[in-house]
Design a protein around this motif. Structure first.
Motif, PDB file in Angstrom:
ATOM      1  N   ASN A 256      21.333  36.696 -17.240  1.00 56.63           N
ATOM      2  CA  ASN A 256      20.956  37.734 -16.289  1.00 56.63           C
ATOM      3  C   ASN A 256      21.862  37.780 -15.076  1.00 56.63           C
ATOM      4  N   ARG A 257      21.722  38.882 -14.360  1.00 59.51           N
ATOM      5  CA  ARG A 257      22.351  39.114 -13.079  1.00 59.51           C
ATOM      6  C   ARG A 257      21.211  39.413 -12.117  1.00 59.51           C
ATOM      7  N   SER A 258      21.230  38.856 -10.926  1.00 63.66           N
ATOM      8  CA  SER A 258      20.110  39.063 -10.019  1.00 63.66           C
ATOM      9  C   SER A 258      20.589  39.065  -8.579  1.00 63.66           C
ATOM     10  N   GLY A 259      19.660  39.339  -7.666  1.00 60.48           N
ATOM     11  CA  GLY A 259      19.939  39.322  -6.238  1.00 60.48           C
ATOM     12  C   GLY A 259      18.746  38.761  -5.496  1.00 60.48           C
ATOM     13  N   LEU A 260      18.755  38.874  -4.189  1.00 64.10           N
ATOM     14  CA  LEU A 260      17.689  38.311  -3.372  1.00 64.10           C
ATOM     15  C   LEU A 260      16.667  39.381  -2.998  1.00 64.10           C
ATOM     16  N   ALA A 261      15.547  38.939  -2.429  1.00 65.19           N
ATOM     17  CA  ALA A 261      14.446  39.833  -2.092  1.00 65.19           C
ATOM     18  C   ALA A 261      14.910  40.925  -1.123  1.00 65.19           C
ATOM     19  N   GLN A 262      14.576  42.159  -1.436  1.00 65.79           N
ATOM     20  CA  GLN A 262      14.966  43.301  -0.599  1.00 65.79           C
ATOM     21  C   GLN A 262      13.870  43.573   0.423  1.00 65.79           C
ATOM     22  N   VAL A 263      13.848  42.772   1.459  1.00 60.87           N
ATOM     23  CA  VAL A 263      12.771  42.865   2.438  1.00 60.87           C
ATOM     24  C   VAL A 263      13.285  42.344   3.774  1.00 60.87           C
ATOM     25  N   ASP A 264      12.833  42.967   4.855  1.00 59.71           N
ATOM     26  CA  ASP A 264      13.145  42.445   6.182  1.00 59.71           C
ATOM     27  C   ASP A 264      12.418  41.125   6.383  1.00 59.71           C
ATOM     28  N   LEU A 265      13.025  40.242   7.149  1.00 65.88           N
ATOM     29  CA  LEU A 265      12.461  38.912   7.320  1.00 65.88           C
ATOM     30  C   LEU A 265      11.067  38.963   7.930  1.00 65.88           C
ATOM     31  N   ASP A 266      10.839  39.839   8.905  1.00 61.71           N
ATOM     32  CA  ASP A 266       9.511  39.930   9.522  1.00 61.71           C
ATOM     33  C   ASP A 266       8.453  40.332   8.497  1.00 61.71           C
ATOM     34  N   ASP A 267       8.792  41.306   7.648  1.00 64.35           N
ATOM     35  CA  ASP A 267       7.845  41.725   6.607  1.00 64.35           C
ATOM     36  C   ASP A 267       7.624  40.600   5.594  1.00 64.35           C
ATOM     37  N   TRP A 268       8.696  39.867   5.286  1.00 62.62           N
ATOM     38  CA  TRP A 268       8.589  38.773   4.320  1.00 62.62           C
ATOM     39  C   TRP A 268       7.700  37.660   4.862  1.00 62.62           C
ATOM     40  N   LEU A 269       7.795  37.409   6.158  1.00 62.05           N
ATOM     41  CA  LEU A 269       6.943  36.387   6.771  1.00 62.05           C
ATOM     42  C   LEU A 269       5.473  36.755   6.652  1.00 62.05           C
ATOM     43  N   GLU A 270       5.159  38.026   6.783  1.00 62.33           N
ATOM     44  CA  GLU A 270       3.768  38.465   6.604  1.00 62.33           C
ATOM     45  C   GLU A 270       3.309  38.233   5.172  1.00 62.33           C
ATOM     46  N   THR A 271       4.190  38.551   4.226  1.00 61.43           N
ATOM     47  CA  THR A 271       3.850  38.314   2.813  1.00 61.43           C
ATOM     48  C   THR A 271       3.637  36.828   2.555  1.00 61.43           C
TER      49      THR A 271
END
Length: 335
Positions: free
Chosen positions: A80-95
């Motif tokens: 596979n080919r992949s990348g990292l989470a497409q999310v702002d850090l502040d939003d990711w912290l909430e998740t």
């Protein structure tokens, strides 16, 4: 159980992947009985996030045929080919905060994950993550680091020590460091990570891979990252060697698809095992079978296979050459 200062429900953990990129995915793994869940990795690079837009996945059968989508088997390899989470850090912290709250009553910690780009930036992200999660995984073994400039794969002792030391200084929760399997001496990398402050070491990241499709092109149209049940003995080589040489908690990864595979990791010296591909094939419900398969394993089982393994110089000669059955039918005819 305790691994590197992190309390976990059991030794069957879910590794970082697209499955753990959303709250729903993490919650599904927690609810299915995971001992711990590693959330999808982030880093400081917008390019690493954009790389997810070109992600592609090919499950490959034992005779190197690409399976149609949705028809993979547990014995298949994954390129596979992949990348990292497409999310702002502040939003990711909430998740992550919501995921941690969901896992806590079940004894299932949710770890934050950073795939290394720049060590100083990883330290800044690690400091922020540590306020939301009980532990942080630093992945410096990502195979995509050989193809994508947005992430790095470190294979030299000094570089590993510097990166881990930099992140360790910023992170006040247990720090787990995931290492590559493709290096001249992975045990030396593990020693460097431990000396620089890693609380536990993950062994090993997936391998770079390439597969022609024989129609004039290549599967995925590029190089990629490869994992399969066939990688299991390669992963266990470094787990067992690190267990024999070092005093560091180990988390196994790359090759475990069944409960028996998880047990093989434990017998080789791992205290916990991250699974990913099996869950892509069978869904998070696979975790119940894996957890049940290792229930009741005693502490003295960890590393038990290593105690009976011998260096080549200590293996006694065989009474009859082991190679004889493989050659006798060709040599007896006089050819």
């Amino acid at each position: 159980m305790d691994v590197g200062g992190l309390a976990a429900a059991n030794p069957v953990w879910v590794g970082s992947s697209e499955l753990t990129m959303t709250l729903d995915g993490i919650a599904a793994c927690v609810d299915a009985g995971a001992g711990a869940v590693v959330a999808k990795s982030v880093n400081e690079s917008a390019a690493a996030r954009r790389q997810l837009d070109i992600a592609d996945y090919a499950f490959v059968s034992g005779d190197r045929q690409v399976r149609p989508p949705g028809s993979a088997y547990l014995g298949d390899g994954l390129l596979n080919r992949s990348g990292l989470a497409q999310v702002d850090l502040d939003d990711w912290l909430e998740t992550l905060a919501s995921a941690v709250a969901h896992g806590a009553p079940r004894g299932c910690p949710v770890l934050g994950s950073i795939t290394l780009g720049d060590p100083a930036a990883a330290a800044r992200i690690g400091r922020v993550l540590a306020a939301a999660v009980p532990a942080v995984e630093l992945n410096i073994g990502a195979p995509h680091g050989r193809e994508a400039r947005a992430v790095r794969q470190l294979t030299e002792v000094d570089a590993v020590a510097e990166a881990v030391r930099t992140v360790r200084a910023a992170v006040d929760v247990p720090l787990f460091v995931k290492l590559p399997g493709q290096a001249s001496d992975v045990v030396a990398l593990a020693r460097a990570a431990r000396s620089a402050g890693a609380d536990a070491v993950g062994l090993v990241g997936r391998y770079p891979g390439f597969l022609p499709d024989l129609d004039g092109g290549a599967v995925l149209g590029s190089w990629g990252a490869w994992s399969s049940p066939g990688c299991l003995p390669m992963s266990l080589y470094w787990v067992s060697k690190a267990y024999a040489a070092l005093d560091v908690p180990l988390v196994g990864t790359n090759g475990a698809r069944t409960a028996a595979d998880v047990l093989r990791f434990l017998a080789s010296g791992a205290q916990a095992v991250e699974v990913v591909t099996a869950l892509w094939i069978g869904g998070p419900a696979m975790l119940r079978e894996l957890v049940e398969g290792v229930a009741g394993v005693r502490a003295d089982f960890i590393g038990s296979a290593v105690a009976g393994a011998r260096a080549y110089a200590d293996v006694p000669p065989a009474l009859s050459p082991a190679w004889l059955p493989y050659t006798a039918r060709w040599t007896s005819s006089g050819r």
